[in-house]
Design an enzyme around this catalytic site. Structure first.
Site, PDB file in Angstrom:
ATOM      1  N   LYS A 128      34.775  43.787  38.614  1.00  0.00           N
ATOM      2  CA  LYS A 128      35.633  43.134  37.603  1.00  0.00           C
ATOM      3  C   LYS A 128      35.792  44.099  36.445  1.00  0.00           C
ATOM      4  O   LYS A 128      34.922  44.935  36.204  1.00  0.00           O
ATOM      5  CB  LYS A 128      34.943  41.862  37.103  1.00  0.00           C
ATOM      6  N   ASP A 168      43.777  38.966  36.265  1.00  0.00           N
ATOM      7  CA  ASP A 168      42.920  37.841  35.876  1.00  0.00           C
ATOM      8  C   ASP A 168      43.529  37.337  34.559  1.00  0.00           C
ATOM      9  O   ASP A 168      44.744  37.517  34.351  1.00  0.00           O
ATOM     10  CB  ASP A 168      41.457  38.288  35.712  1.00  0.00           C
ATOM     11  N   ASN A 242      48.257  31.047  35.393  1.00  0.00           N
ATOM     12  CA  ASN A 242      48.575  31.260  36.802  1.00  0.00           C
ATOM     13  C   ASN A 242      47.892  30.228  37.701  1.00  0.00           C
ATOM     14  O   ASN A 242      48.541  29.558  38.512  1.00  0.00           O
ATOM     15  CB  ASN A 242      48.163  32.696  37.184  1.00  0.00           C
TER      16      ASN A 242
END
Ligand code: NDP
Ligand code: 2IT
Length: 446
Positions: A128, A168, A242
């Site tokens: 990440k 993200d 999203n």
């Protein structure tokens, strides 16, 4: 030694090494609690010290991002990439741009990603990254220049067989396009180094929708387990981004009533259910950086400033905003309102207190690493499409997504079944752990 003392000894070491990193320690404790006795009982895992290895990312790079705003002033941000584990495939996971981002948050997200990616059944490791850059109030040109400056620093550490980032929070298709172009011009190669790309340059069909749609497919599998279906159910959703809007759209298409969406300012409440047009309006607001406080006259909802989505009487809760967004008080409101199922669209959206209240209140909960895995799963499909240089149709990808979510549900249920009920969290932790642990143990001490 009892499980609890094994766990406390283990966590003591992890706490000493990661002082004050509350989110990271929270995530490690959840997984260790469910897997520490499995490690001890399995000679290969114990000898390889799998948990101790997974409690530390393979590496973490931190860099400065220098960019120029529209007034030609120099701005300085921090950027990171946490490469957690590449035991079963290249590091894979999103990039987040948020002013509250910290190394602890990124380490927890990368840790979770390793187990989530293992559950998809695809060859993907976990990672990440992101920055404390705040896109709110920034012009499109500023965000583009930030993306270019960010990639200038990140590019040396990633690659299609090494580490493949995606989006993200606050990183969507538009940002991925700018990041991809910056990588392509530095590396002098066109490769599948990022996923979530625009479809005109190598993106997969259905990647944008995949996390939210996959969350609904997983919820349907949880309902099918009880002989129920989603049509007619009342659903509260948090977030307006999203994951939230695509989950809402799919749930409405399946005949459910979605009674909330939300953001940091408050909650949009539609007692009779939002329409697809309402959801499209919310999505357009998020994309334009506008707030949702003033819905158009045609919209079926009113905005409640400072309210949480969890005060509504619903059957199902889908938290889709961010970590620790749902606290003890909100969990109690959900229990009191009659909710019976909660599936996490966000990563670790419940505080530890909320987890306890939800469990005691009889709500069946799916952890994000299982229920929100649809996004990274379609990212994995995008990587295969990039490698073979052939693209699947939207229908093919959607069929694959549904099958993957149902397979994850089956895998997790198998490990988590206890008497007449399923502990999805325990099942997901154990199934993800076994997959990664087998690979680590097979590779020796390195
Ligand atoms: P977006 O940027 O599209 O949307 C994020 C939403 O969360 C916004 O509505 C935002 O509100 C809200 N939010 C952010 N921080 C907070 C906060 N502190 N309190 C309340 N609301 C907040 O992001 P995504 O939809 O992509 O991501 C949402 C969650 O889903 C994250 O946890 C992410 O890690 C997870 N996820 C995302 C995947 C993906 O494919 N995109 C895959 C799997 C998980 P506001 O507009 O007010 O900031
Ligand atoms: O949390 C997540 O799974 C994501 N943000 C998606 C990661 C990806 O590589 O598609």
């Amino acid at each position: 030694m009892s499980r609890d003392s094994l766990l406390e000894d283990f966590m003591h070491e992890v706490e000493l090494r990661n002082p004050g990193e509350t989110e990271f320690l929270q995530a490690v404790r959840h997984v260790a609690r469910d897997t520490i006795t499995i490690e001890k009982a399995h000679a290969d895992y114990a000898q390889a010290r799998v948990l101790a290895r997974l409690a530390k990312p393979d590496r973490m790079v931190e860099f400065r991002v220098t960019w120029q705003d529209d007034n030609h002033e120099i701005r300085v941000n921090r950027g990171w990439r946490v490469q957690h584990s590449n035991a079963i495939g290249p590091y894979k996971g999103g990039l987040r741009f948020h002013p509250a981002l910290t190394p602890s948050v990124l380490k927890f997200l990368a840790f979770e990603q390793t187990f989530k990616n293992a559950l998809t059944g695809l060859p993907l490791g976990g990672g990440k990254g992101g920055s404390d850059f705040d896109p709110r109030g920034r012009s499109d040109a500023e965000i583009m220049r930030f993306c270019q400056a960010f990639m200038l620093q990140l590019a040396p550490f990633i690659g299609p067989n090494r580490d493949v980032p995606a989006g993200d929070i606050n990183v969507g298709t538009r940002e991925i396009g700018w990041l991809f172009a910056a990588y392509k011009s530095q590396a002098h190669e066109f490769s599948g180094v990022l996923t979530g790309k625009g479809r005109s340059f190598g993106g997969s069909a259905v990647r944008v929708e995949a996390t939210g749609w996959g969350l609904v497919y997983f919820t349907e599998a949880m309902l099918a387990e009880r002989g129920e279906e989603i049509a007619g159910k009342r659903i509260a959703i948090s977030g307006k981004g999203n994951v939230a809007t695509h989950a809402a759209e799919k749930a409405i298409a399946c005949g459910a009533r979605v009674v909330t969406l939300s953001d940091t300012a408050g909650t949009l409440v539609a007692p009779d259910g939002l329409t697809l047009d309402d959801v499209a309006w919310v999505r357009a607001c998020k994309q334009a950086g506008a707030d949702i406080t003033d819905p158009p006259g045609s919209c079926n909802a009113t905005f409640h400033e400072g309210a949480s989505p969890w005060e509504q009487e619903v059957d199902i809760a889908l938290p889709c905003a961010t970590q620790n967004e749902l606290d003890g008080e909100m969990a109690q409101a959900l229990v009191d309102g009659g909710a019976r199922i909660l599936a996490e669209g966000a990563n670790m959206p419940l505080t530890d207190e909320a987890l306890e209240i939800v469990a005691k209140g009889g709500i069946t909960r799916a952890p994000g690493k299982a229920s929100n895995a649809g996004g990274v799963a379609v990212s994995g499909l995008e990587m295969s499409q990039n490698s073979r240089r052939r693209f699947a149709s939207p229908q093919e990808v959607d069929d694959d997504l549904r099958e993957i979510m149902e397979t994850i549900h089956a895998r997790v249920s198998r490990e988590g079944r206890e008497g007449g009920r399923i502990d999805y969290s325990r099942g997901a932790n154990i199934a993800g752990f076994r997959k990664v642990a087998d690979a680590i143990a097979a590779m020796g001490a390195i």
